[in-house]
Design a protein around this motif. Structure first.
Motif, PDB file in Angstrom:
ATOM      1  N   VAL A  68       0.769  -1.181   0.020  1.00 56.28           N
ATOM      2  CA  VAL A  68      -0.011   0.141   0.057  1.00 56.28           C
ATOM      3  C   VAL A  68       0.708   1.090   0.117  1.00 56.28           C
ATOM      4  O   VAL A  68       0.337   2.299  -0.596  1.00 56.28           O
ATOM      5  N   ARG A  69       2.198   1.051   0.722  1.00 57.42           N
ATOM      6  CA  ARG A  69       2.763   2.356   0.865  1.00 57.42           C
ATOM      7  C   ARG A  69       3.404   2.616  -0.602  1.00 57.42           C
ATOM      8  O   ARG A  69       3.847   3.916  -0.651  1.00 57.42           O
ATOM      9  N   PHE A 106       1.408  10.168  -4.206  1.00 63.18           N
ATOM     10  CA  PHE A 106       1.955  11.249  -3.938  1.00 63.18           C
ATOM     11  C   PHE A 106       2.873  12.317  -4.665  1.00 63.18           C
ATOM     12  O   PHE A 106       2.818  13.168  -4.972  1.00 63.18           O
ATOM     13  N   TYR A 163       2.094   2.256  -3.444  1.00 62.85           N
ATOM     14  CA  TYR A 163       1.088   2.903  -4.011  1.00 62.85           C
ATOM     15  C   TYR A 163       0.919   4.262  -3.525  1.00 62.85           C
ATOM     16  O   TYR A 163       0.766   5.272  -4.499  1.00 62.85           O
ATOM     17  N   ALA A 164       0.777   4.439  -2.409  1.00 65.17           N
ATOM     18  CA  ALA A 164       0.745   5.951  -1.710  1.00 65.17           C
ATOM     19  C   ALA A 164       1.802   6.870  -2.202  1.00 65.17           C
ATOM     20  O   ALA A 164       1.542   8.164  -2.600  1.00 65.17           O
ATOM     21  N   LEU A 165       2.723   6.346  -2.327  1.00 64.44           N
ATOM     22  CA  LEU A 165       4.188   6.856  -2.676  1.00 64.44           C
ATOM     23  C   LEU A 165       3.979   7.359  -4.501  1.00 64.44           C
ATOM     24  O   LEU A 165       3.799   8.664  -4.430  1.00 64.44           O
TER      25      LEU A 165
END
Lengths: 665, 99
Positions: free
Chosen positions: A642-643, A650, A645-647
């Motif tokens: 998930v992180r 962002f 993807y979040a990056l």
């Protein structure tokens, strides 16, 4: 069908053609039953081929009765025509393709030309049937053989009786099929199977020409019937008539084994000998000549096509004659001779009205003597354990006197010794070529004269090697002669049974008398005139070309005697010089076909396959591999964390904002 | 105090929240960081509304709070379900949705 007037003879030859038009009327009287001609052999073929083994016992008798029945009807029809003022009678049978704008009716046209062919086909065909009873007596498949023979006769009759080109084409293809079946009759022999296939495929090339001609007729004239085409052909341009003439010539080349489609004829000797007689005398090879003579209104309009026909004829008559000189196989020597004689007829078909009459007269006379010669050759083979090599014959005249006599008469007829039939008809053709005048006439007449001399040479050679000299009856070594049946230790030549000798005797009578009967008193000219036009000049006797021909014939006979009569014939063929070697290989006909057509064709296919594999497939496969590879790499970014993807979101958002700011500023 | 200070504070809070979302593994902490980012936005809205002297920004701040509350309800429920199934609240463990 209404009475139609077809302008025959037509413009280009208008000055020389006296006859103008022919009335074709609906058939009446006995001719209303002309379909019976074809129905008899079709019935025979159907019973024999569908009836199976039950018909084994009497099948050959039925098969022989059918062409005889057709012959009897043909004779009745012939005398009906003779007594009639309207000698072209059209019998409408049924509508085959009744489409708006394209009508094809199946009808039978009985006129002087077709009835001549009917009598030849059924007459000589019947004799060959009778002969086959004896010749094929020991063959397990005799019934099938007679079924095919009947099919052959039926197809050929349909070909000559059709009243339009499309029905003619049906018969044309039927003849091709029947010849395929009969040449490959002993299909257990690879050579026979190959020869049948070769005949069929070479004929396809010619068939393509005829079918293109028919399509051209339809697109130009909207009809394929003889009356329709011949009635309107005068209004079309010279391009169309020349194209039609040359396409018809291509068709005729295939069926009649003319150069450049001649290669199948010699291989066709793989069939049983009666088949060779049938193909060479009555059916098949005569179809091309028939097609050309029948299409005479088209040829009359195209000097180019006529020139092409004469050139093909002249080349073929020399080609076949040269091959005939070098062959040791008696059937192949005769096959070369057929090619040469059909060349004479084709030459005649290109000469206009003068040539047509003699071409057909020669065709009829040739039907007699060539059938007689082939049946004689078959009789010799019958007595010699199926040996075909003339170097193993010799001195057979003592043991086979009847065959010798009939063969000898056929020999005298084919080389054109007066008063035998070949003299009258061949002399007429040579003279017609001479009368053409100009350089082309002189060249054509020279070819024809040379051909006559060579004919005399090779036929005398056949006679000397087969009948005279010393006996060389040594059996063939095992495996040397593929056709040799159960290599008997020593052949015991004997005269053939009556079913074989009687047809030969009847054919010999025809060989002697047919030419004189047809030509003397212009009997055949007057008979055939309404269809082909009357020859412009009366035919003279012993004119300059005729005398030269006789001298050359005697020279040919003398030369042959010097080479094969005075000195003993060696049992094995001498090496020979360049021309002999070439002639033994059919003047490299097969080699030419292979190098000019087969090899380039194979290269083309290989090139296409290469282009398809490397070019078309290569492009598509490369594209697919590129897309697949890229996808595989891009897929790795979807790692499930998930992180990450979040990056990426962002970074994307930051980039978007930055972009907006940059644009704003 | 000028609005600049509020906006600066808002930016600092937003960055803290964003970094928290990116670097922390615990789903609950990530949730709290998301709340922090939302409230940083709220602060900016309210600051600008006060600066311009109208109520638009303040109204939007209420909307954001409602959305945040709803999001927490759904999010925590999902989190509970994941925790019960896997005995872990780490987002790196829940990585089946790939390739």
């Amino acid at each position: 069908m209404t009475t139609l007037t077809g302008t025959l003879g037509a413009h280009a030859l208008a000055a020389t053609v006296a006859a103008g038009s022919v009335n074709i009327v609906p058939a009446a009287g006995a001719l209303r039953l002309s379909w019976l001609l074809i129905a008899f052999p079709i019935f025979g073929a159907a019973v024999l081929l569908l009836g199976g083994r039950r018909t084994n016992v009497w099948g050959h008798l039925l098969g022989t009765a059918m062409p005889i029945a057709s012959f009897v009807y043909g004779v009745i029809a012939f005398f009906t025509l003779l007594g009639d003022t309207d000698r072209s009678q059209d019998q409408h049978l049924f509508s085959w393709i009744p489409v708006a704008g394209f009508q094809v009716n199946v009808g039978l046209l009985t006129d002087q030309l077709s009835i001549s062919f009917v009598l030849l086909i059924t007459g000589v065909g019947s004799l060959i049937h009778i002969y086959s009873i004896g010749y094929m007596a020991h063959d397990a498949e005799r019934r099938r053989f007679f079924g095919y023979l009947n099919l052959f006769i039926a197809a050929m009759l349909l070909l000559v009786l059709a009243d339009n080109y499309l029905v003619l084409y049906v018969g044309w293809e039927g003849v091709g099929l029947a010849s395929y079946l009969l040449i490959g009759f002993w299909q257990q022999r690879p050579s026979a199977a190959v020869a049948a296939k070769k005949a069929f495929i070479v004929n396809r090339v010619g068939d393509a020409g005829l079918s293109l001609a028919i399509m051209l007729m339809f697109s130009e004239f909207g009809t394929t019937s003889f009356t329709g085409v011949f009635g309107t052909v005068g209004q079309s341009g010279s391009g169309v008539t020349t194209a039609l003439g040359l396409l018809l010539l291509l068709g005729a080349c295939g069926k009649s084994a003319q150069v450049p489609l001649q290669s199948w004829l010699l291989d066709a000797m793989e069939g049983p000998t009666p088949v060779s007689a049938l193909i060479h005398a009555a059916t098949m090879v005569t179809a091309g000549v028939y097609l050309l003579v029948r299409s005479n209104p088209i040829l009359a309009l195209s000097p180019t096509a006529r020139l092409g026909i004469t050139v093909v004829g002249a080349v073929t008559l020399l080609w076949g004659a040269i091959i005939g000189c070098a062959k040791d196989d008696i059937k192949k020597a005769l096959a070369g001779s057929t090619m040469s004689q059909i060349g004479y007829m084709t030459l005649g078909a290109g000469l206009g009205p003068a040539g047509y009459v003699f071409a057909i007269a020669h065709l009829l006379a040739h039907g007699f003597f060539k059938a007689g010669l082939f049946l004689g050759a078959g009789s010799v083979m019958h007595g010699m354990n199926d040996e075909t090599d003339m170097r193993r014959y010799g001195a057979l005249w003592r043991v086979m006197p009847i065959t010798y006599g009939t063969f000898g008469l056929g020999y005298l007829a084919i080389i054109g010794i007066p008063p035998f039939s070949g003299f009258f008809t061949k002399d007429g053709l040579i003279e017609a070529a001479w009368d053409k005048g100009g350089t082309s006439g002189a060249i054509l007449a020279t070819c024809a004269l040379l051909g006559a001399g060579i004919t005399a040479f090779y036929m005398t050679r056949v006679m000397l090697m087969t009948w005279w000299g010393k006996a060389r009856w040594t059996p063939a070594e095992a495996g040397e002669s593929p056709g040799g049946a159960a290599h008997a230790p020593e052949p015991h030549p004997h005269e053939s049974p009556g079913t074989m000798t009687i047809p030969m005797i009847l054919l010999a009578v025809g060989s002697v008398g047919a030419g004189a009967f047809l030509i003397i008193g212009q009997r055949f000219e007057n008979f055939l005139g309404p269809v082909t036009g009357v020859p412009p000049t009366a035919h003279g006797w012993l004119t300059f070309p005729g005398i030269v021909a006789l001298v050359l014939v005697l020279a040919g006979v003398g030369l042959a005697w010097m080479m094969y009569g005075r000195v003993p014939v060696p049992a094995t063929a001498p090496k020979g010089r360049f021309l002999v070697v070439a002639a033994r290989k059919d003047l490299y006909g097969d080699a030419i076909n292979e190098s000019v057509l087969m090899r380039p064709g194979q290269w083309l296919t290989r090139l296409s396959v290469y282009f398809d594999n490397r070019g078309v497939d290569g492009l598509v496969n490369t594209l697919a591999a590129a897309v697949g590879g890229t996808s595989g790499r891009v897929r790795k970014t979807e790692n499930g964390f998930v992180r990450s993807y979040a990056l990426s979101m962002f970074v994307g958002a930051a980039a978007l904002v930055t972009l907006l700011l940059v644009v704003r500023l | 105090m000028s609005p600049v200070h509020y906006v600066a504070l808002s930016a600092i809070l937003f960055v803290i929240g964003a970094v928290g979302v990116l670097v922390r593994r615990n789903a609950i902490v990530i949730f709290m960081c998301v709340e922090l980012m939302l409230n940083a936005c709220n602060l900016a809205f309210v600051a600008f509304a006060s600066m311009h002297g109208n109520l638009d920004g303040q109204v939007i701040a209420f909307f954001v709070m409602v959305v945040a509350a709803a999001e927490v309800v759904v999010g925590l429920a999902i989190l509970m379900a994941i925790y019960r199934a896997r005995r872990s609240a780490s987002v790196d463990d829940a990585n089946l949705l790939k390739y």
